[in-house]
Design a protein around this motif. Structure first.
Motif, PDB file in Angstrom:
ATOM      1  N   ALA A 192      -3.705  16.715 -29.849  1.00  0.00           N
ATOM      2  CA  ALA A 192      -3.870  15.405 -28.991  1.00  0.00           C
ATOM      3  C   ALA A 192      -3.770  16.208 -27.279  1.00  0.00           C
ATOM      4  N   LEU A 193      -4.033  17.112 -26.900  1.00  0.00           N
ATOM      5  CA  LEU A 193      -4.093  17.544 -25.843  1.00  0.00           C
ATOM      6  C   LEU A 193      -5.935  16.761 -25.397  1.00  0.00           C
ATOM      7  N   ASP A 194      -6.101  18.163 -26.481  1.00  0.00           N
ATOM      8  CA  ASP A 194      -7.457  18.058 -26.340  1.00  0.00           C
ATOM      9  C   ASP A 194      -8.244  16.858 -26.331  1.00  0.00           C
ATOM     10  N   THR A 195      -7.803  16.007 -27.384  1.00  0.00           N
ATOM     11  CA  THR A 195      -8.468  14.090 -27.869  1.00  0.00           C
ATOM     12  C   THR A 195      -8.470  13.699 -26.395  1.00  0.00           C
ATOM     13  N   VAL A 196      -7.173  13.703 -25.225  1.00  0.00           N
ATOM     14  CA  VAL A 196      -6.592  13.360 -24.161  1.00  0.00           C
ATOM     15  C   VAL A 196      -7.437  14.068 -23.186  1.00  0.00           C
ATOM     16  N   SER A 197      -7.760  15.328 -23.244  1.00  0.00           N
ATOM     17  CA  SER A 197      -8.512  15.410 -22.259  1.00  0.00           C
ATOM     18  C   SER A 197     -10.437  14.969 -22.206  1.00  0.00           C
ATOM     19  N   HIS A 198     -10.748  14.898 -23.605  1.00  0.00           N
ATOM     20  CA  HIS A 198     -12.248  14.576 -23.839  1.00  0.00           C
ATOM     21  C   HIS A 198     -12.358  12.794 -23.315  1.00  0.00           C
ATOM     22  N   LEU A 223     -12.699  13.159 -19.471  1.00  0.00           N
ATOM     23  CA  LEU A 223     -13.992  13.703 -19.153  1.00  0.00           C
ATOM     24  C   LEU A 223     -14.787  13.008 -19.855  1.00  0.00           C
ATOM     25  N   ARG A 224     -14.679  12.055 -20.231  1.00  0.00           N
ATOM     26  CA  ARG A 224     -15.553  10.761 -20.640  1.00  0.00           C
ATOM     27  C   ARG A 224     -15.791   9.759 -19.260  1.00  0.00           C
ATOM     28  N   SER A 225     -14.363   9.291 -19.499  1.00  0.00           N
ATOM     29  CA  SER A 225     -14.099   8.334 -18.756  1.00  0.00           C
ATOM     30  C   SER A 225     -14.323   8.952 -16.990  1.00  0.00           C
ATOM     31  N   ASP A 226     -14.998   9.718 -16.680  1.00  0.00           N
ATOM     32  CA  ASP A 226     -15.111  10.625 -14.909  1.00  0.00           C
ATOM     33  C   ASP A 226     -13.777  10.667 -14.703  1.00  0.00           C
ATOM     34  N   GLY A 227     -12.784  11.049 -15.220  1.00  0.00           N
ATOM     35  CA  GLY A 227     -11.673  10.502 -14.250  1.00  0.00           C
ATOM     36  C   GLY A 227     -10.929   9.532 -14.377  1.00  0.00           C
ATOM     37  N   THR A 228     -11.336   8.559 -14.942  1.00  0.00           N
ATOM     38  CA  THR A 228     -11.181   7.444 -14.479  1.00  0.00           C
ATOM     39  C   THR A 228      -9.757   6.692 -15.718  1.00  0.00           C
ATOM     40  N   ALA A 229      -9.321   7.453 -17.098  1.00  0.00           N
ATOM     41  CA  ALA A 229      -8.420   6.793 -17.208  1.00  0.00           C
ATOM     42  C   ALA A 229      -7.081   7.926 -17.276  1.00  0.00           C
ATOM     43  N   ASP A 230      -6.287   6.589 -17.579  1.00  0.00           N
ATOM     44  CA  ASP A 230      -4.698   7.179 -17.400  1.00  0.00           C
ATOM     45  C   ASP A 230      -4.087   8.312 -18.755  1.00  0.00           C
ATOM     46  N   ARG A 231      -4.426   9.132 -18.148  1.00  0.00           N
ATOM     47  CA  ARG A 231      -3.765  10.552 -19.302  1.00  0.00           C
ATOM     48  C   ARG A 231      -3.296   9.837 -19.581  1.00  0.00           C
ATOM     49  N   ALA A 232      -1.656  10.100 -18.655  1.00  0.00           N
ATOM     50  CA  ALA A 232      -0.439  10.470 -19.453  1.00  0.00           C
ATOM     51  C   ALA A 232      -0.288   9.156 -20.623  1.00  0.00           C
ATOM     52  N   ALA A 233      -1.307   7.285 -20.531  1.00  0.00           N
ATOM     53  CA  ALA A 233      -1.142   6.563 -21.249  1.00  0.00           C
ATOM     54  C   ALA A 233      -2.303   7.289 -22.079  1.00  0.00           C
ATOM     55  N   LEU A 234      -3.377   7.913 -22.798  1.00  0.00           N
ATOM     56  CA  LEU A 234      -3.873   8.341 -23.600  1.00  0.00           C
ATOM     57  C   LEU A 234      -3.148   9.836 -23.634  1.00  0.00           C
ATOM     58  N   LEU A 235      -1.816  10.195 -23.279  1.00  0.00           N
ATOM     59  CA  LEU A 235      -1.046  11.174 -24.246  1.00  0.00           C
ATOM     60  C   LEU A 235       0.019  10.076 -25.028  1.00  0.00           C
ATOM     61  N   ASP A 236       0.649   9.358 -24.714  1.00  0.00           N
ATOM     62  CA  ASP A 236       1.807   8.755 -24.759  1.00  0.00           C
ATOM     63  C   ASP A 236       1.054   7.927 -26.222  1.00  0.00           C
ATOM     64  N   ARG A 237       0.002   7.353 -26.540  1.00  0.00           N
ATOM     65  CA  ARG A 237      -1.290   7.108 -27.254  1.00  0.00           C
ATOM     66  C   ARG A 237      -0.675   7.634 -27.868  1.00  0.00           C
TER      67      ARG A 237
END
Length: 183
Positions: free
Chosen positions: A148-154, A157-171
């Protein structure tokens, strides 16, 4: 001094590239000798992962502190959510992730560090009072959390750091939530 030296190294790696930056240059920029650098880090790659090592230890401590009767997946989610927010709040986070992803020796070192970290987290899950987890289940949960952490990180990175990491991790934690046997 270790944290300051790691910051200097990361800055130089971002400016010049990892392979193009020497330990001598890092030490000189920090006002140290090459020998002094190696007192803090056994290898140049280790300067990149200084914060990861500290955070890994803190994650393990936090998992130990979670209630033993708490669902282990929930424990992992809460602890990792807290720490990933802190880690990626720094401005250097995106540059560090890019550096690691673009440097084969750093990706290999990350793989080594993650294997060690996964074992420590798995042990911490099993060691909680009243946890009642066997090694297989603890390893499986830890590996799923790492995926999960790896996928969130990727994605971050694809979003150039704009994606909400917390929301991605929750998802991610919701999507791969395991069906644990009742205790």
């Amino acid at each position: 001094m270790r944290a300051e030296l790691a910051d200097i190294a990361l800055r130089l790696f971002a400016e010049r590239g990892f392979d193009q930056t020497t330990v001598d240059e890092i030490a000189q920029t920090a006002g140290l000798t090459k020998r002094s650098f190696f007192r803090y880090f056994p290898a140049k790659e280790d300067a990149v992962f200084a914060a990861v090592d500290v955070t890994g230890e803190q994650v393990v401590d936090d998992i130990h502190a979670r209630p033993g009767d708490e669902d282990p997946w929930h424990s992992l989610h809460q602890v990792l959510r807290r720490w990933q927010q802190q880690i990626h709040a720094s401005e250097q986070a995106l540059a560090s992730v890019r550096l690691i992803e673009s440097t084969p020796s750093l990706r290999a070192r990350l793989h080594e560090k993650r294997a060690h970290w996964r074992q420590q987290v798995s042990d911490a899950l099993r060691d909680r009072p009243d946890a009642g987890l066997d090694a297989f289940t603890a390893d499986l949960l830890t590996n799923a959390a790492t995926a999960a952490l790896d996928t969130v990180s990727h994605e971050w990175l694809r979003s150039d750091g704009t994606a909400d990491r917390a929301a991605l991790l929750d998802r991610a934690f919701t999507l791969i939530r395991p069906a644990l046997p009742a205790r």
